[in-house]
Design a protein around this motif. Structure first.
Motif, PDB file in Angstrom:
ATOM      1  N   ALA A 133       0.832  -1.205   0.000  1.00 34.80           N
ATOM      2  CA  ALA A 133       0.000   0.000   0.000  1.00 34.80           C
ATOM      3  C   ALA A 133       0.863   1.251   0.000  1.00 34.80           C
ATOM      4  N   ALA A 134       1.953   1.234   0.759  1.00 28.91           N
ATOM      5  CA  ALA A 134       2.839   2.402   0.808  1.00 28.91           C
ATOM      6  C   ALA A 134       3.457   2.672  -0.555  1.00 28.91           C
ATOM      7  N   ARG A 135       3.836   1.617  -1.268  1.00 26.53           N
ATOM      8  CA  ARG A 135       4.419   1.808  -2.609  1.00 26.53           C
ATOM      9  C   ARG A 135       3.385   2.357  -3.581  1.00 26.53           C
ATOM     10  N   VAL A 136       2.159   1.861  -3.502  1.00 27.11           N
ATOM     11  CA  VAL A 136       1.088   2.360  -4.368  1.00 27.11           C
ATOM     12  C   VAL A 136       0.837   3.843  -4.092  1.00 27.11           C
ATOM     13  N   PHE A 137       0.765   4.208  -2.843  1.00 29.95           N
ATOM     14  CA  PHE A 137       0.527   5.594  -2.451  1.00 29.95           C
ATOM     15  C   PHE A 137       1.672   6.490  -2.912  1.00 29.95           C
ATOM     16  N   ALA A 138       2.903   6.050  -2.689  1.00 29.27           N
ATOM     17  CA  ALA A 138       4.066   6.866  -3.053  1.00 29.27           C
ATOM     18  C   ALA A 138       4.150   7.075  -4.558  1.00 29.27           C
ATOM     19  N   ARG A 139       3.854   6.033  -5.334  1.00 28.44           N
ATOM     20  CA  ARG A 139       3.908   6.162  -6.799  1.00 28.44           C
ATOM     21  C   ARG A 139       2.803   7.066  -7.313  1.00 28.44           C
ATOM     22  N   ARG A 140       1.667   7.008  -6.665  1.00 26.23           N
ATOM     23  CA  ARG A 140       0.492   7.722  -7.160  1.00 26.23           C
ATOM     24  C   ARG A 140       0.475   9.193  -6.748  1.00 26.23           C
ATOM     25  N   ILE A 141       0.792   9.486  -5.477  1.00 29.63           N
ATOM     26  CA  ILE A 141       0.719  10.863  -4.975  1.00 29.63           C
ATOM     27  C   ILE A 141       1.941  11.097  -4.085  1.00 29.63           C
ATOM     28  N   HIS A 163       1.885  13.959  -1.341  1.00 35.33           N
ATOM     29  CA  HIS A 163       1.080  13.649  -0.159  1.00 35.33           C
ATOM     30  C   HIS A 163       1.731  12.557   0.672  1.00 35.33           C
ATOM     31  N   TYR A 164       2.361  11.603   0.002  1.00 33.69           N
ATOM     32  CA  TYR A 164       3.062  10.544   0.740  1.00 33.69           C
ATOM     33  C   TYR A 164       4.166  11.148   1.610  1.00 33.69           C
ATOM     34  N   ALA A 165       4.913  12.083   1.031  1.00 34.82           N
ATOM     35  CA  ALA A 165       5.986  12.736   1.793  1.00 34.82           C
ATOM     36  C   ALA A 165       5.420  13.483   2.991  1.00 34.82           C
ATOM     37  N   ALA A 166       4.288  14.152   2.798  1.00 32.93           N
ATOM     38  CA  ALA A 166       3.670  14.894   3.897  1.00 32.93           C
ATOM     39  C   ALA A 166       3.225  13.952   5.013  1.00 32.93           C
ATOM     40  N   VAL A 167       2.604  12.844   4.646  1.00 31.37           N
ATOM     41  CA  VAL A 167       2.167  11.870   5.646  1.00 31.37           C
ATOM     42  C   VAL A 167       3.378  11.284   6.366  1.00 31.37           C
ATOM     43  N   ARG A 168       4.401  10.951   5.608  1.00 28.76           N
ATOM     44  CA  ARG A 168       5.617  10.373   6.181  1.00 28.76           C
ATOM     45  C   ARG A 168       6.271  11.309   7.199  1.00 28.76           C
ATOM     46  N   ALA A 201      -3.854   4.792  -0.119  1.00 28.22           N
ATOM     47  CA  ALA A 201      -3.601   3.787  -1.159  1.00 28.22           C
ATOM     48  C   ALA A 201      -4.905   3.188  -1.667  1.00 28.22           C
ATOM     49  N   PHE A 202      -5.848   2.949  -0.761  1.00 33.56           N
ATOM     50  CA  PHE A 202      -7.157   2.439  -1.175  1.00 33.56           C
ATOM     51  C   PHE A 202      -7.859   3.421  -2.098  1.00 33.56           C
ATOM     52  N   LEU A 203      -7.837   4.696  -1.740  1.00 32.26           N
ATOM     53  CA  LEU A 203      -8.460   5.707  -2.586  1.00 32.26           C
ATOM     54  C   LEU A 203      -7.775   5.784  -3.945  1.00 32.26           C
ATOM     55  N   ALA A 204      -6.445   5.700  -3.961  1.00 28.48           N
ATOM     56  CA  ALA A 204      -5.702   5.754  -5.221  1.00 28.48           C
ATOM     57  C   ALA A 204      -6.041   4.558  -6.096  1.00 28.48           C
ATOM     58  N   ARG A 205      -6.058   3.361  -5.507  1.00 26.28           N
ATOM     59  CA  ARG A 205      -6.385   2.149  -6.273  1.00 26.28           C
ATOM     60  C   ARG A 205      -7.802   2.223  -6.813  1.00 26.28           C
ATOM     61  N   THR A 206      -8.726   2.673  -5.985  1.00 27.97           N
ATOM     62  CA  THR A 206     -10.121   2.776  -6.410  1.00 27.97           C
ATOM     63  C   THR A 206     -10.275   3.792  -7.535  1.00 27.97           C
ATOM     64  N   ASP A 207      -9.633   4.938  -7.393  1.00 28.36           N
ATOM     65  CA  ASP A 207      -9.712   5.989  -8.405  1.00 28.36           C
ATOM     66  C   ASP A 207      -9.148   5.512  -9.739  1.00 28.36           C
ATOM     67  N   ASP A 208      -8.032   4.808  -9.690  1.00 26.74           N
ATOM     68  CA  ASP A 208      -7.422   4.311 -10.926  1.00 26.74           C
ATOM     69  C   ASP A 208      -8.334   3.304 -11.628  1.00 26.74           C
ATOM     70  N   LEU A 209      -8.926   2.407 -10.868  1.00 26.87           N
ATOM     71  CA  LEU A 209      -9.808   1.407 -11.456  1.00 26.87           C
ATOM     72  C   LEU A 209     -11.040   2.049 -12.077  1.00 26.87           C
ATOM     73  N   ALA A 210     -11.498   3.138 -11.486  1.00 26.20           N
ATOM     74  CA  ALA A 210     -12.693   3.816 -12.001  1.00 26.20           C
ATOM     75  C   ALA A 210     -12.393   4.703 -13.195  1.00 26.20           C
ATOM     76  N   ASP A 211     -11.172   5.226 -13.293  1.00 20.61           N
ATOM     77  CA  ASP A 211     -10.868   6.269 -14.283  1.00 20.61           C
ATOM     78  C   ASP A 211     -10.067   5.803 -15.504  1.00 20.61           C
ATOM     79  N   GLN A 212      -9.254   4.799 -15.349  1.00 20.71           N
ATOM     80  CA  GLN A 212      -8.295   4.470 -16.410  1.00 20.71           C
ATOM     81  C   GLN A 212      -8.870   3.518 -17.451  1.00 20.71           C
ATOM     82  N   GLY A 213      -8.712   3.892 -18.713  1.00 19.32           N
ATOM     83  CA  GLY A 213      -9.139   3.047 -19.825  1.00 19.32           C
ATOM     84  C   GLY A 213     -10.533   3.366 -20.321  1.00 19.32           C
ATOM     85  N   PRO A 214     -10.907   2.786 -21.481  1.00 19.84           N
ATOM     86  CA  PRO A 214     -12.249   2.988 -22.034  1.00 19.84           C
ATOM     87  C   PRO A 214     -13.321   2.489 -21.077  1.00 19.84           C
TER      88      PRO A 214
END
Length: 306
Positions: free
Chosen positions: A25-33, A36-41, A57-70
Motif C-alpha cells: 500500500a505504501a508503494r502504491v501511495f508513493a507512486r500515485r501521490i 502527499h506521501y511525503a507529507a504523511v511520512r 492507497a485504497f483511494l488511489a487504487r479505487t480511483d485508478d480502477l474507475a478512471d483508467q481506460g475505455p
C-alpha cells in the motif's frame, strides 16, 4: 524519524503477511501521490501513519480502477472491485493486498462502514457522469463522493469516527478541495470530455463549454473563474476551524493540507482565465517551506496546537 518497520509495529501491525500488505500500500501511495506521501511520512504520528497510508492507497487504487481506460473496460473491472470491497467489509478478507491493508485499518480504527459504501456508490454513478446542472447538484456530489472520500482519511484520527462538529468542518474542507480540483484540473477534464463546473454558473455569465475547451480569455470566463475561486476561498476559510477538532497525531498534517490548498488556490487566482489552457500545480518552494515548518515544530517538540 522512526523506520517504516517501527511505524508498523507502533500501529499494531505485527503479522508478517499483513506488514507486507501495508508495504505494498505504501508503494502504491508513493507512486500515485508522492507529495502527499511525503507529507504523511513527515508529519503523521508513527502509530497512525500506516493507517493513513492504507486509506490513501485504497483511494488511489479505487480511483485508478474507475478512471483508467475505455468505459467498456472499466465497467466490469470496477464492478468486480466494488463487490470485493463490499464483501471484504463483511468478512475482513480480500485478495488484493492494498484492500487487505485497508480492511485491517478499517477494523482497527473502527472506521464507519457507511463512508465506504457511500463512496463506492457515488463512484459507480461517477462512471456515467454527465455534468452538474446546478449548484444543488454539486452539493449532492460533495455529500455523496467528496466528503466520504475525505472521511476515509480524516475519521482515522478517532476510533469509531469523529463527532458531528468534526464532520461539518470536514465537509467545508471537502467542498473547498473539490472546487479547487475542478479549477486546477479544468484543462485535463475538458480533454477527457468532462466538465464539473455547474452549468447554471456558465449560463449566468454566458459562457459556453466551447469557450472553455478553446481556452478563451474573455471577461465572461474571467467572471466564471472568479466566482468559483470566491466560493472555494470561503469553504477553505471555513475549514480552518477543522484544526481545532483535529487530534495531536494528525494536526501537523491537517495544518499543512489547509495551507497547501490555500496556496494552490492563490496560484489559480493569479492564473485567471489561463486555467482553461493549463493545469495549476503547487509549485515547489511553498510546499517545501510548509512541510519543513511543520517538521521543525515536531522535531523541536512544539505543542501540536502551536
Amino acid at each position: 524519524m522512526p523506520s517504516w518497520d517501527r511505524r508498523l509495529t507502533d500501529a499494531g501491525v505485527r503479522d508478517r503477511a499483513l506488514r507486507a500488505d501495508y508495504s505494498t500500500a505504501a508503494r502504491v501511495f508513493a507512486r500515485r501521490i508522492l507529495a502527499h506521501y511525503a507529507a504523511v511520512r513527515l508529519l503523521v504520528a508513527p502509530a497512525l501513519h500506516p493507517h493513513v497510508v492504507a486509506a490513501y492507497a485504497f483511494l488511489a487504487r479505487t480511483d485508478d480502477l474507475a478512471d483508467q481506460g475505455p468505459l467498456r473496460e472499466r465497467l466490469p473491472r470496477w464492478h468486480a472491485w466494488a463487490a470485493q470491497v463490499t464483501a471484504g467489509l463483511e468478512s475482513g478478507h480480500a485478495d488484493d493486498p492494498v484492500l487487505r491493508a485497508f480492511l485491517h485499518t478499517v477494523a482497527v480504527r473502527r472506521l464507519p462502514h457507511h463512508w465506504v459504501h457511500t463512496y463506492l456508490k457515488a463512484t459507480t454513478e461517477e462512471l456515467h457522469f454527465a455534468g452538474h446542472a446546478t449548484e444543488a447538484d454539486f452539493q449532492r456530489y460533495v455529500d455523496n463522493l467528496a466528503l466520504p472520500a475525505l472521511m476515509l482519511i480524516e475519521d482515522l484520527q478517532y476510533e469509531g469516527g469523529g463527532d458531528e462538529v468534526f464532520r461539518c468542518r470536514c465537509r467545508s474542507f471537502a467542498e473547498g478541495l473539490q472546487r479547487l480540483d475542478f479549477l486546477t484540473d479544468l484543462t485535463d477534464d475538458l480533454t477527457e470530455g468532462r466538465l464539473y463546473l455547474p452549468q447554471e454558473d456558465l449560463d449566468r455569465f454566458g459562457v459556453t463549454r466551447a469557450d472553455l475547451e478553446q481556452g478563451k480569455d474573455t471577461p465572461a470566463v474571467a467572471e466564471l473563474v472568479a466566482l468559483t475561486c470566491g466560493r472555494t476561498r470561503k469553504s477553505l476559510t471555513d475549514a480552518r476551524a477543522l484544526v481545532e477538532s483535529t487530534t495531536a497525531d494528525f494536526r501537523p498534517l491537517q495544518r499543512a493540507l489547509l495551507d497547501l490548498a490555500e496556496h494552490q488556490l492563490s496560484r489559480v487566482e493569479s492564473s485567471g482565465t489561463s486555467v482553461t489552457r493549463r493545469a495549476v500545480g503547487y509549485g515547489l518552494r511553498v510546499p517545501l517551506a510548509v512541510l519543513l515548518r511543520e517538521r521543525r515544530q515536531l522535531a523541536a517538540g512544539a505543542a501540536p496546537g502551536a
